[in-house]
Design an enzyme around this catalytic site. Structure first.
Site, PDB file in Angstrom:
ATOM      1  N   CYS A   1     -21.240  53.314 -24.675  1.00 29.14           N
ATOM      2  CA  CYS A   1     -21.604  54.625 -24.127  1.00 29.14           C
ATOM      3  C   CYS A   1     -23.016  55.043 -24.505  1.00 29.14           C
ATOM      4  CB  CYS A   1     -20.641  55.683 -24.656  1.00 29.14           C
ATOM      5  SG  CYS A   1     -18.928  55.310 -24.363  1.00 29.14           S
TER       6      CYS A   1
ATOM      7  N   ARG B   1     -26.902  48.971 -22.136  1.00 31.69           N
ATOM      8  CA  ARG B   1     -25.884  48.999 -23.183  1.00 31.69           C
ATOM      9  C   ARG B   1     -24.494  48.659 -22.638  1.00 31.69           C
ATOM     10  NH1 ARG B   1     -27.694  51.996 -27.725  1.00 31.69           N
ATOM     11  NH2 ARG B   1     -25.562  52.485 -28.276  1.00 31.69           N
TER      12      ARG B   1
ATOM     13  N   TRP C   1     -18.367  53.777 -21.407  1.00 35.03           N
ATOM     14  CA  TRP C   1     -17.743  52.447 -21.471  1.00 35.03           C
ATOM     15  C   TRP C   1     -16.305  52.711 -21.892  1.00 35.03           C
ATOM     16  CZ3 TRP C   1     -15.748  49.042 -25.295  1.00 35.03           C
ATOM     17  CH2 TRP C   1     -15.731  47.685 -24.934  1.00 35.03           C
TER      18      TRP C   1
ATOM     19  N   ASN D   1     -19.971  59.779 -27.759  1.00 37.81           N
ATOM     20  CA  ASN D   1     -19.865  58.337 -28.033  1.00 37.81           C
ATOM     21  C   ASN D   1     -18.994  58.171 -29.269  1.00 37.81           C
ATOM     22  OD1 ASN D   1     -21.740  57.992 -26.058  1.00 37.81           O
ATOM     23  ND2 ASN D   1     -23.352  57.148 -27.369  1.00 37.81           N
TER      24      ASN D   1
ATOM     25  N   GLU E   1     -23.832  29.141 -30.745  1.00 36.39           N
ATOM     26  CA  GLU E   1     -24.625  30.188 -30.088  1.00 36.39           C
ATOM     27  C   GLU E   1     -24.901  29.820 -28.624  1.00 36.39           C
ATOM     28  OE1 GLU E   1     -25.352  33.128 -30.628  1.00 36.39           O
ATOM     29  OE2 GLU E   1     -27.095  33.534 -29.387  1.00 36.39           O
TER      30      GLU E   1
ATOM     31  N   LYS F   1     -23.766  32.031 -25.388  1.00 39.94           N
ATOM     32  CA  LYS F   1     -24.673  32.468 -24.312  1.00 39.94           C
ATOM     33  C   LYS F   1     -24.085  32.108 -22.953  1.00 39.94           C
ATOM     34  CE  LYS F   1     -26.649  34.670 -25.954  1.00 39.94           C
ATOM     35  NZ  LYS F   1     -26.585  34.953 -27.348  1.00 39.94           N
TER      36      LYS F   1
ATOM     37  N   GLU G   1     -20.938  34.200 -22.106  1.00 44.00           N
ATOM     38  CA  GLU G   1     -21.258  35.616 -21.953  1.00 44.00           C
ATOM     39  C   GLU G   1     -21.829  35.945 -20.572  1.00 44.00           C
ATOM     40  OE1 GLU G   1     -24.073  36.390 -25.081  1.00 44.00           O
ATOM     41  OE2 GLU G   1     -23.266  38.380 -25.408  1.00 44.00           O
TER      42      GLU G   1
ATOM     43  N   LYS H   1     -24.098  46.245 -25.100  1.00 40.18           N
ATOM     44  CA  LYS H   1     -25.177  45.748 -25.953  1.00 40.18           C
ATOM     45  C   LYS H   1     -24.900  46.027 -27.420  1.00 40.18           C
ATOM     46  CE  LYS H   1     -29.061  43.904 -27.020  1.00 40.18           C
ATOM     47  NZ  LYS H   1     -29.012  42.436 -27.086  1.00 40.18           N
TER      48      LYS H   1
HETATM   49  C1  AGP Z   1     -24.805  38.333 -28.339  1.00 41.64           C
HETATM   50  O1  AGP Z   1     -25.348  37.760 -27.219  1.00 41.64           O
HETATM   51  C2  AGP Z   1     -23.947  39.467 -28.192  1.00 41.64           C
HETATM   52  N1  AGP Z   1     -23.948  40.155 -27.029  1.00 41.64           N
HETATM   53  C3  AGP Z   1     -23.145  39.952 -29.366  1.00 41.64           C
HETATM   54  O2  AGP Z   1     -22.403  38.882 -29.834  1.00 41.64           O
HETATM   55  C4  AGP Z   1     -23.937  40.583 -30.523  1.00 41.64           C
HETATM   56  O3  AGP Z   1     -24.698  39.613 -31.161  1.00 41.64           O
HETATM   57  C5  AGP Z   1     -22.943  41.253 -31.495  1.00 41.64           C
HETATM   58  O4  AGP Z   1     -22.266  42.269 -30.816  1.00 41.64           O
HETATM   59  C6  AGP Z   1     -23.617  41.787 -32.730  1.00 41.64           C
HETATM   60  O5  AGP Z   1     -24.533  42.788 -32.431  1.00 41.64           O
HETATM   61  P1  AGP Z   1     -25.597  43.265 -33.498  1.00 41.64           P
HETATM   62  O6  AGP Z   1     -26.488  42.111 -33.775  1.00 41.64           O
HETATM   63  O7  AGP Z   1     -26.323  44.399 -32.813  1.00 41.64           O
HETATM   64  O8  AGP Z   1     -24.852  43.700 -34.714  1.00 41.64           O
END
Ligand code: AGP
Length: 609
Positions: free
Chosen positions: A2, A27, A76, A101, A482, A486, A489, A604
């Site tokens: 949100c 976000r 959200w 939020n 990782e 990616k 996601e 985000k």
């Molecule tokens: C990564 O691509 C993500 N969207 C997600 O895993 C992110 O890294 C995770 O939510 C942690 O966020 P932060 O680094 O803001 O704590």
């Protein structure tokens, strides 16, 4: 997740609110809304739409909301489906409007109490209870400020709230507990937002509210108090990143822009942190040296991509420092009984600094006898930074794409700086050599980005696939994880990563011509073993997509697509090899036509549990 925007000004603020919502789109959200005190009629008008801010924008063209005081929100969904009636702002008796939020955990009990008192609920949200609580206090004769504070005392959970009252045209209230909120300071006008990026169009001066702060904001004044009514002083800070940071320029997506920013980001991470081949300890904050002197063990806690960066650091710390390092996802750490050994440094890693699980894990850990708390973070005023003893910024600049890219590489560089300051205490004498390698990263990153056309071509092989395996060994295993994160996601292809040595313990059963296997094979002590694992894949009819350097000895064949990276020092390989995997995921997603910057169901910054 949100987003909140609010404004009080001597000019029409609805375009400012709308632009703020657009800047918060990254976000992740599923509906948007706005409430404005109409400057002509004196009514509190509101408009909400399910879907994108563009839908709200279109609705506003037909039914504008002119006014000098207003609040807006992107939602959200947590409690209640993404439907118009659940979108914020929520109103009580067309007089009090609230955006929120976070999550009000005791909303069920509060709702029952309010229903018994005659209040009608129009939504399924937890937020609506706040609106009616405030209204009830106002109707009992309290001022809006007191009504808000009294209501806050009833809430359990996390919130950032903005409140306006149809009968108070010169007052905007804002408060936070567990969710971020900033005040944007203007000239004879003021603003609020859940993220400063939302307000860079109108100001670059911000007050970062702290836990429990309640702010009463007028056009010309900002008064911040604690919940108990004590005045508190919060300094005004200038936003450090350029105005174009939130602009994608000529790039098709923020994600691509952010991938391409990585050489500059690495330069920024190193800037001011190195002197004559050594890492400067004072960049970790005052008292860092004394604290580092006592470190005997490290515990890292983070989520998602930040967690993956932490796993790379475990290999580095155990190899170069020679002390134990444990890494755990925050959502597990916070809820289990953990054992803290004397002399353990607790490190949190986070792009946003507001991830609810990471923040809660830090708070849990503070109840134990850790030596100290270091935060590695990209947002200077964030909760994580403020609540840690020491902090070092990753200086990646705002990351808008939901899929983390430059945040990951910048975290790795900072983690290597951290490793070096600890290693020097344990007799490590190659610091200058590693620092020189860090400085070479900028050029190497540029060389890897130049492989873009080859990677784009490789991506075509993935478009019709439903699954993919990623393999790596040693420090490259978390890079494989990782890479898989990616891909899943943003392209929605199911992707799993395994340490290659685990293949024959199960995942090999999945290998056939429909299962692309991505292998990351820089030259290191495990290269030969990894090559043997790759032959196991080929022997089962699997197609290999290999990222390797000139040392890789792999038989050419129709079952192999190879991208050759420049030779890199072994210790730097995780940083360099993560970049082609980001590009691969990006181009697969583009070919599949997904929403690259705002993938479905994701946010985000995950500020709720
Ligand atoms: C990564 O691509 C993500 N969207 C997600 O895993 C992110 O890294 C995770 O939510 C942690 O966020 P932060 O680094 O803001 O704590």
């Amino acid at each position: 997740m949100c987003g909140i925007v609010g404004a009080i000004a001597g000019r029409n603020i609805s375009a400012i609110l709308l632009e703020g919502l657009k800047r918060l789109e990254y976000r992740g959200y599923d509906s948007a809304g706005m409430a404005v005190l109409n400057s002509q009629t004196g009514q509190l008008d509101h408009l909400k739409r399910v879907g994108k801010v563009a839908q709200l924008d279109a609705a506003l063209t037909g039914s504008p909301l002119p006014g000098y005081l207003g609040i807006a929100h992107t939602r959200w969904a947590t409690h209640g489906k993404p439907e118009q009636r659940n979108a914020h702002p929520h109103l009580s008796a067309d007089r009090i409007a609230v955006v929120h939020n976070g999550i009000i955990e005791n909303h069920t009990a509060l709702k029952a109490e309010l229903v018994a008192d005659g209040y009608q609920f129009l939504s399924d949200t937890d937020t609506e209870v706040v609106t009616h609580l405030i209204y009830r206090e106002v109707m009992a004769g309290k001022s809006l400020e007191v009504a808000l504070k009294e209501s806050l005392k009833r809430l359990d959970g996390a919130y950032a709230l903005a409140v306006i009252d149809q009968q108070q045209p010169d007052l905007l209230l804002a408060t936070r507990m567990g969710s971020p909120l900033v005040i944007g300071v203007g000239v004879e006008e003021n603003f609020i937002a859940s993220d400063p990026l939302a307000l860079l169009q109108v100001t670059d001066r911000f007050i970062y509210l702290e836990e429990g702060d309640v702010a009463a904001i007028t056009r010309s004044d900002i008064k911040v108090e604690s919940l108990a009514g004590e005045p508190v002083t919060r300094e005004v800070q200038r936003f450090e990143h350029g105005h174009d940071a939130a602009d994608k320029g000529l790039y098709r997506h923020y994600m691509l822009k952010e991938i391409y920013e990585q050489p500059d980001v690495i330069a920024r991470v190193l800037e001011g942190r190195i002197h004559q081949g050594h890492v400067l300890e004072q960049v970790f904050g005052s008292g860092a040296s004394e604290l580092f002197d006592q470190v005997k063990m490290v515990q890292i806690v983070a989520c998602g991509t930040s967690y993956n960066a932490g796993v790379v650091a475990r290999y580095w710390i155990e190899k170069l420092v020679g002390i134990p390092c444990m890494v755990e996802v925050a959502s597990e750490f916070r809820y289990r009984k953990t054992v803290c050994m004397p002399g353990t440094l607790f490190i949190t890693i986070s792009q946003s600094g507001e991830t609810a699980d990471t923040l809660s894990a830090l708070r849990e850990a503070k109840e134990q006898s850790y030596l100290g708390f270091l935060s590695i973070c990209n947002v200077a005023g964030s909760s994580l930074v403020r609540e840690s003893d020491l902090a070092i910024m990753t200086n990646a600049g705002p990351e808008i794409g939901v899929a983390s890219t430059k945040a990951f590489t910048s975290q790795l560089v900072v983690l290597m700086l951290t490793t070096l300051v600890l290693a020097r205490r344990y007799g490590f004498d190659d610091e200058q050599e590693i620092v020189a390698q860090l400085e070479q990263l900028i050029g190497l990153t540029e060389q890897v980005l130049a492989l873009d056309p080859q990677i784009q071509k490789m991506a075509e092989h993935f478009v019709d696939k439903h699954h993919a395996l990623f393999l790596g060994r040693g420090t490259i295993y978390p890079v494989a994880v990782e890479g898989a994160l990616k891909l899943k996601e943003i392209s929605y292809i199911h992707a799993e990563a395994y340490p290659a040595g685990e293949l024959k313990h199960g995942p090999l059963a999945l290998v056939d011509e429909d299962m692309p296997v991505v292998a990351i094979a820089p030259n290191n002590s495990l290269l030969e073993k990894l090559q043997a694992n790759l032959e196991e894949v080929r022997a089962r009819g699997g197609k290999l997509f290999l990222f390797a350097d000139s040392k890789a000895q792999v038989k050419p064949g129709n079952d192999l697509e190879l991208i050759t990276l420049p030779d890199v020092p072994t210790v730097m390989a995780p940083i360099i090899y993560s970049i082609p995997l980001q590009l691969l995921a990006y181009y697969v997603a583009c070919l599949k036509g997904t929403d690259v910057d705002q993938p479905r169901n994701l946010a985000k910054s995950v500020t709720v549990e």
